[in-house]
Motif scaffolding. Structure first.
Motif, PDB file in Angstrom:
ATOM      1  N   ASP A  14       0.830  -1.203   0.000  1.00  0.00           N
ATOM      2  CA  ASP A  14       0.000   0.000   0.000  1.00  0.00           C
ATOM      3  C   ASP A  14       0.870   1.262   0.000  1.00  0.00           C
ATOM      4  O   ASP A  14       0.624   2.195  -0.778  1.00  0.00           O
ATOM      5  CB  ASP A  14      -0.934   0.022   1.215  1.00  0.00           C
ATOM      6  CG  ASP A  14      -2.054  -1.005   1.124  1.00  0.00           C
ATOM      7  OD1 ASP A  14      -2.243  -1.582   0.029  1.00  0.00           O
ATOM      8  OD2 ASP A  14      -2.717  -1.250   2.153  1.00  0.00           O
ATOM      9  N   LEU A  15       1.854   1.286   0.885  1.00  0.00           N
ATOM     10  CA  LEU A  15       2.704   2.477   0.980  1.00  0.00           C
ATOM     11  C   LEU A  15       3.553   2.644  -0.268  1.00  0.00           C
ATOM     12  O   LEU A  15       3.706   3.758  -0.792  1.00  0.00           O
ATOM     13  CB  LEU A  15       3.577   2.383   2.235  1.00  0.00           C
ATOM     14  CG  LEU A  15       4.505   3.571   2.508  1.00  0.00           C
ATOM     15  CD1 LEU A  15       3.739   4.895   2.531  1.00  0.00           C
ATOM     16  CD2 LEU A  15       5.266   3.369   3.820  1.00  0.00           C
TER      17      LEU A  15
ATOM     18  N   ASP B  72       1.583   3.995  -3.135  1.00  0.00           N
ATOM     19  CA  ASP B  72       1.380   5.437  -2.976  1.00  0.00           C
ATOM     20  C   ASP B  72       2.609   6.216  -3.432  1.00  0.00           C
ATOM     21  O   ASP B  72       2.503   7.211  -4.164  1.00  0.00           O
ATOM     22  CB  ASP B  72       1.076   5.768  -1.512  1.00  0.00           C
ATOM     23  CG  ASP B  72      -0.365   5.462  -1.129  1.00  0.00           C
ATOM     24  OD1 ASP B  72      -1.161   5.109  -2.025  1.00  0.00           O
ATOM     25  OD2 ASP B  72      -0.685   5.578   0.069  1.00  0.00           O
TER      26      ASP B  72
ATOM     27  N   SER C 248       3.216   6.051  -7.232  1.00  0.00           N
ATOM     28  CA  SER C 248       2.209   6.788  -8.015  1.00  0.00           C
ATOM     29  C   SER C 248       2.519   8.282  -8.092  1.00  0.00           C
ATOM     30  O   SER C 248       1.986   8.985  -8.955  1.00  0.00           O
ATOM     31  CB  SER C 248       0.816   6.583  -7.410  1.00  0.00           C
ATOM     32  OG  SER C 248       0.685   7.262  -6.170  1.00  0.00           O
TER      33      SER C 248
ATOM     34  N   TYR D 212       4.061  14.356   0.786  1.00  0.00           N
ATOM     35  CA  TYR D 212       3.376  13.110   1.159  1.00  0.00           C
ATOM     36  C   TYR D 212       4.082  12.443   2.344  1.00  0.00           C
ATOM     37  O   TYR D 212       3.432  12.030   3.316  1.00  0.00           O
ATOM     38  CB  TYR D 212       3.324  12.145  -0.024  1.00  0.00           C
ATOM     39  CG  TYR D 212       2.706  10.807   0.338  1.00  0.00           C
ATOM     40  CD1 TYR D 212       1.350  10.574   0.143  1.00  0.00           C
ATOM     41  CD2 TYR D 212       3.472   9.795   0.919  1.00  0.00           C
ATOM     42  CE1 TYR D 212       0.776   9.356   0.519  1.00  0.00           C
ATOM     43  CE2 TYR D 212       2.908   8.583   1.294  1.00  0.00           C
ATOM     44  CZ  TYR D 212       1.567   8.375   1.091  1.00  0.00           C
ATOM     45  OH  TYR D 212       1.001   7.176   1.472  1.00  0.00           O
TER      46      TYR D 212
ATOM     47  N   TRP E 291       2.714  11.742   6.041  1.00  0.00           N
ATOM     48  CA  TRP E 291       2.590  10.351   6.500  1.00  0.00           C
ATOM     49  C   TRP E 291       3.164  10.197   7.906  1.00  0.00           C
ATOM     50  O   TRP E 291       2.547   9.550   8.770  1.00  0.00           O
ATOM     51  CB  TRP E 291       3.296   9.422   5.517  1.00  0.00           C
ATOM     52  CG  TRP E 291       3.140   7.962   5.833  1.00  0.00           C
ATOM     53  CD1 TRP E 291       2.170   7.118   5.371  1.00  0.00           C
ATOM     54  CD2 TRP E 291       3.979   7.167   6.693  1.00  0.00           C
ATOM     55  NE1 TRP E 291       2.354   5.849   5.884  1.00  0.00           N
ATOM     56  CE2 TRP E 291       3.449   5.850   6.698  1.00  0.00           C
ATOM     57  CE3 TRP E 291       5.118   7.438   7.444  1.00  0.00           C
ATOM     58  CZ2 TRP E 291       4.032   4.818   7.427  1.00  0.00           C
ATOM     59  CZ3 TRP E 291       5.692   6.399   8.191  1.00  0.00           C
ATOM     60  CH2 TRP E 291       5.155   5.118   8.180  1.00  0.00           C
TER      61      TRP E 291
END
Length: 396
Positions: free
Chosen positions: A11-12, A15, A18, A32, A36
């Protein structure tokens, strides 16, 4: 032993991948990562720097300081959030695609994988330990893939990562070397960018005998650079001189009176600007050129960033040995050992801080190329090794 969940890794990393972050264009990914950490109750700050001398670039790094309440070692974790620029030839989604145990994308291997590993290890460490020895400085830098490593260079020159006892750089050691995970790199060759200028004499192309061709003399010297007397290092091997550009133009019909050869010259311990200059001068003498010449090392932001110095460690240094033992325990196997052949921020950390620097990270392939990928399970294990090492050194 704490286990990192695979879905947290994917998941990380999805991110991060992307978010496009070619060097000099990292603001979005810095924001980001900063957010986080704060969302996960870890204090982080944005370190801003301005490299005014050469590039004029104003950049950002993310720095996390976890300060223990007792005396102990200072551990530096280092990774870069920038990537190379997008190249042609992609068949997978360059902004992130999972196929089996591989995650594809620009920077997935080099080195957003390593940043994910330290981010998740830090989160779990901060959750589990409010009291510990020493200090962790975790840095997420810009412009590692670009010139001069100016993100990490600024951290060093501003004293933000001073008094470090060991640096762990989570570059993809297995991916870089092609060795099976786990692989531990105990050093790296260094290198300098430089150029040789040739000053000849122009004449009409119909009567080249009246001129002195800078192009021909440059070619002669390039040929002689194949016969360099390199030092043999027992760990790093030998250096290498690579011609990366040749500039010359005689116009429509003239003997060119100027040429420039640009080089990147990898070196091992014992080689430096002086030894490089001597080898070039020996090559020029063998070439018997007629041109005048000048050797210029590229302008750099500072004395410390003029070149990437080579370094190596034995692995027997106390903290380095503890790290290697941790790799064995977490991965249930003895790692292979290697020495990286090119340059990166690890050179600065390994040669300028007076402390051992280890490169340890994920497996994968096609870094700096199309269809770059990382093996997800190797990121999981990298994160678990980092966490276990922090726990062993700072909490026991």
């Amino acid at each position: 032993m704490y286990k990192i969940k695979k879905e947290h890794v994917t998941d990380l990393l999805m991110d991060l991948v992307s978010i496009e972050s070619p060097y000099f264009k990292e603001d979005k990914i810095m924001d980001y990562v900063y957010n986080w950490f704060h969302e996960n109750n870890i204090e982080a700050y944005i370190h801003e720097y301005h490299e005014a001398k050469v590039t004029g670039f104003k950049g950002k790094n993310i720095v996390v300081n976890l300060q223990g309440d007792k005396l102990g070692p200072v551990i530096c974790l280092n990774g870069h959030l920038d990537t190379v620029k997008l190249c042609n030839g992609w068949t997978a989604n360059y902004r992130g695609e999972i196929i089996g145990d591989k995650l594809y994308g620009v920077g997935a291997l080099d080195m957003k994988s390593g940043c994910v590993a330290t981010m998740l290890a830090l989160k779990k460490f901060a959750d589990n330990y409010k009291s510990f020895k020493g200090k962790i400085i975790s840095t997420y830098v810009s412009v590692e893939e670009g010139p001069y490593g100016i993100g990490t260079n600024s951290l060093i020159e501003e004293g933000i990562i001073s008094d470090v006892d060991i640096s762990i750089i989570t570059e993809p050691s297995a991916g870089f070397t092609g060795n099976k995970f786990p692989n531990v790199c105990l050093g790296a060759r260094g290198g300098y960018g430089l150029e040789i200028e040739f000053f000849g004499k122009s004449s009409h192309a119909a009567t080249p005998e009246y001129g002195i061709s800078a192009a021909e003399d440059a070619a002669r010297v390039i040929f002689e650079l194949k016969d360099i007397d390199y030092i043999d290092d027992p760990h790093l091997g030998r250096g290498s001189a690579c011609v990366v550009a040749v500039e010359c133009d005689g116009g429509a019909c003239s003997v060119p009176d100027y040429a420039k050869v640009r080089l990147f010259w990898h070196i091992v311990v014992g080689e430096n600007e002086t030894t490089i200059t001597k080898e070039i001068e020996k090559a020029i003498k063998r070439a018997e050129i007629k041109c005048d010449y000048k050797i210029n090392f590229r302008e750099a932001p500072s004395e410390g960033s003029k070149g990437f110095l080579p370094y190596s460690i034995t692995g027997e240094e106390p903290l380095a040995k503890e790290f290697i033992d941790t790799v064995k325990e977490v991965c249930n196997t003895t790692p292979s050992f290697s020495y990286f052949q090119s340059i990166g921020d690890f050179n600065y950390l390994g040669s300028r801080l007076g402390a051992p620097a280890i490169i340890f990270g994920a497996a994968g392939g096609n870094f700096h190329g199309s269809d770059e990928y990382v093996e997800i399970e190797s990121i999981v294990k990298t994160a678990e090794v980092i966490y276990a090492f922090l726990e062993k050194i700072l909490c026991n």
